[in-house]
Design an enzyme around this catalytic site. Structure first.
Site, PDB file in Angstrom:
ATOM      1  N   ARG A 178      92.964 102.492 -57.022  1.00 15.85           N
ATOM      2  CA  ARG A 178      94.166 102.953 -56.519  1.00 15.85           C
ATOM      3  C   ARG A 178      95.235 102.131 -56.484  1.00 15.85           C
ATOM      4  O   ARG A 178      95.067 100.893 -56.977  1.00 15.85           O
ATOM      5  CB  ARG A 178      94.285 103.194 -55.464  1.00 15.85           C
ATOM      6  CG  ARG A 178      94.659 104.831 -55.115  1.00 15.85           C
ATOM      7  CD  ARG A 178      94.625 105.278 -53.610  1.00 15.85           C
ATOM      8  NE  ARG A 178      94.384 104.600 -52.474  1.00 15.85           N
ATOM      9  CZ  ARG A 178      94.177 105.368 -51.627  1.00 15.85           C
ATOM     10  NH1 ARG A 178      94.242 106.011 -51.125  1.00 15.85           N
ATOM     11  NH2 ARG A 178      94.351 104.243 -50.522  1.00 15.85           N
ATOM     12  N   ASP A 254      98.423 107.006 -39.906  1.00 16.64           N
ATOM     13  CA  ASP A 254      97.413 105.377 -41.003  1.00 16.64           C
ATOM     14  C   ASP A 254      97.061 105.996 -42.382  1.00 16.64           C
ATOM     15  O   ASP A 254      96.789 105.707 -43.067  1.00 16.64           O
ATOM     16  CB  ASP A 254      95.555 105.569 -40.283  1.00 16.64           C
ATOM     17  CG  ASP A 254      94.990 106.584 -40.302  1.00 16.64           C
ATOM     18  OD1 ASP A 254      95.141 107.327 -39.073  1.00 16.64           O
ATOM     19  OD2 ASP A 254      93.620 106.731 -40.782  1.00 16.64           O
ATOM     20  N   ASP A 264      96.755 108.553 -49.252  1.00 16.72           N
ATOM     21  CA  ASP A 264      95.762 109.234 -49.826  1.00 16.72           C
ATOM     22  C   ASP A 264      95.409 110.297 -49.288  1.00 16.72           C
ATOM     23  O   ASP A 264      95.661 110.916 -48.186  1.00 16.72           O
ATOM     24  CB  ASP A 264      95.748 108.374 -47.933  1.00 16.72           C
ATOM     25  CG  ASP A 264      94.345 107.048 -47.196  1.00 16.72           C
ATOM     26  OD1 ASP A 264      94.566 106.517 -48.127  1.00 16.72           O
ATOM     27  OD2 ASP A 264      93.999 106.564 -46.391  1.00 16.72           O
TER      28      ASP A 264
END
Ligand code: AMP
Ligand code: MG
Length: 491
Positions: A178, A254, A264
């Site tokens: 990533r 988060d 995410d």
């Protein structure tokens, strides 16, 4: 610049922050042979990396943790966060490692984060791995979001092996490299607030300002300025999600980026038939993260961040920043919707037309993306019948009534149909990553090790607004079997 891996300008600024912010450790390579599944040359360019490096065996060795990457200082980042409304004091990179950071010739800094890289001190009950299925989804969706002009993390490549990973069934393990300017989350601040480590909190805020918001470095109230900017970026990001019909699925704090990036990718989904209460995550039983909840959850998450920053900003300052959220969100959202319907200006009657159009889409369960795209063909002359658009709706009379008002409004704006069509096609995508498109690529990859479909989708989704006639079938409504695809948190 086209550099070899060894020539990249590596930095490890986050690792240098030290102990309270993460744990230094190396990735755990797969026991089984590891192969390159897909490589994204557009991201290689961000790093000044020569795309031909993808052919070198060293690339797989460095990126998958088989050999230490000279000059890197890998670290698993530590954070906490609110999951489904409840504070969880210890999360962190449970299956990811920040390998290093690359500084390119333009002075930009990019994190290289390996997801699926094995156990870390933050793995809790997990196995530290990611499965090929979820890796392909994240790889394709992050590139699709970038193509749509929505801030997001991206990815350089997918690596896979035959190592078995146990989820609802046995799947094969994969790693995603990533790439983002930073992977710091709201939860990265929350952990130090709840642990009452106010020095660490300040260190992290200073780091984020120095690295990512240098415009605030000399600001007299720099933390206040930082919080306000995160509020604005988050509001604008979520406005973009709503306008394109993207549901994130797990908006825990988060998973919220301090840079306002989409971060995410798990059980995300693009809206197909328009349904405001759409829940993309099969495990979200209460619909906390339903599509139409995202704007208010964005604010809820920001209030967690604001609270975490109260050792650095006053409660009044925090409240002021949060008060900016709704107006920024609303104005940005309607600005985007104005462009989607091709209005020149936004006023009360345009807002009513936008809302009434959405109500029609909902009532008739019209495909959100395809209907907006088709609207560029609307003929605004007084006697036009717009039959092919009308036929997309079940309640044709209601469409006629709305179309009459829309048409009158466009004429009042002296809108030119041809110009408007071009402008609308530049903001209403023809191609989105529908679940069934990702599923076809996943099936080919997992069952036959055939990765061509991944590359084909990657190329297609990098230009979602362009007519690509050879890909017309990728712009179709989902087939019947797609209704049975269930996307859960398991990844
Ligand atoms: P997510 O819901 O994917 O954002 O993950 C929430 C937390 O669980 C993060 O701290 C992840 O690092 C961790 N996590 C998720 N899956 C795994 C796994 N397979 N092994 C270890 N940690 C995991
Ligand atoms: Mg996460």
């Amino acid at each position: 610049m086209n550099l070899a891996l060894e020539q990249l300008n590596l930095d490890n600024s986050y690792a240098r922050l030290g102990e309270p912010f993460g744990s230094r450790l190396s990735p755990t390579p797969f026991a089984a042979p590891t192969r390159l599944v897909s490589f994204n040359p557009a991201v290689a360019q961000l790093l000044d990396l020569d795309p031909s490096q993808a052919q070198r065996p060293e690339m797989i060795r460095y990126l998958s943790g088989q050999s230490p990457w000279p000059g890197s200082d890998p670290v698993a980042m530590c954070y906490s966060g609110h999951q489904f409304g409840h504070y969880v004091p210890q999360l962190g990179d449970g299956r990811a490692i920040l390998l290093t950071e690359v500084r390119n010739q333009r002075g930009e800094k990019w994190d290289l984060q390996l997801k699926g890289s094995g156990l870390t001190p933050y793995s809790r009950q997990g196995d530290g791995r990611a499965v090929l299925r979820s890796t392909i989804r994240e790889y394709l969706c992050s590139e699709a979001m970038h193509g749509l002009g929505i801030p997001t993390t991206r990815a350089l490549c997918i690596l896979a092996s035959d190592e078995e990973v146990y989820r609802e069934s046995i799947e094969s393990g994969a790693m995603l490299l990533r790439v983002a300017p930073s992977h710091i989350r709201f939860g990265s601040f929350e952990i130090h607030y709840y642990r009452e480590q106010h020095d660490a909190l300040r260190t992290l805020a200073d780091y984020v300002i120095t690295q990512h918001y240098p415009q605030f470095a000399d600001h007299p109230q720099q933390y206040h300025a930082l919080l306000r900017e995160v509020v604005v970026r988050t509001a604008r990001l979520i406005a973009q999600w709503q306008a394109v019909g993207f549901a994130h699925g797990v908006m825990n704090t988060d998973n919220m980026s301090i840079l306002g990036l989409t971060l995410d990718y798990g059980p995300f989904g693009f809206m197909q038939s328009f349904e405001p209460g759409y829940i993309c995550n099969h495990s979200d039983h209460t619909g906390r993260y339903a599509f139409d909840q995202q704007p208010s959850i964005g604010l809820w998450n920001l209030s967690c961040l604001a609270q975490a920053l109260t050792p650095l900003v006053s409660v009044d300052e925090a409240k002021q920043c949060l008060a900016d959220y709704e107006p920024v969100f609303v104005s940005h959202y309607y600005e985007l919707m104005r462009r989607k319907l091709g209005f020149n200006t936004l006023d009360e009657s345009a807002v009513t037309l936008i809302n009434d159009f959405l109500a029609l889409l909902q009532q008739d369960a019209c495909d959100y993306t395809l209907t907006f795209r088709a609207m560029s063909q609307f003929n605004s002359s007084a006697q036009a019948d717009n039959t092919s658009l009308r036929d997309r709706f079940i309640s044709r009379l209601e469409f006629d009534r709305w179309a009459e008002r829309y048409s009158a409004r466009l004429r009042q704006e002296n809108s030119n149909d041809a110009d408007r069509a071009l402008a609308m096609n530049a903001v209403n995508p023809k191609y989105i990553l529908r679940n069934h498109l990702a599923q076809i690529a996943i099936d080919k990859a997992s069952k036959h090790k055939d990765y061509n479909e991944i590359d084909r989708l990657l190329t297609l989704l990098q230009r979602p607004f362009d007519d690509q006639p050879e890909f017309d079938n990728y712009a179709a409504e989902p087939p019947d079997w797609a209704q049975h695809i269930e996307v859960s948190c398991s990844s």
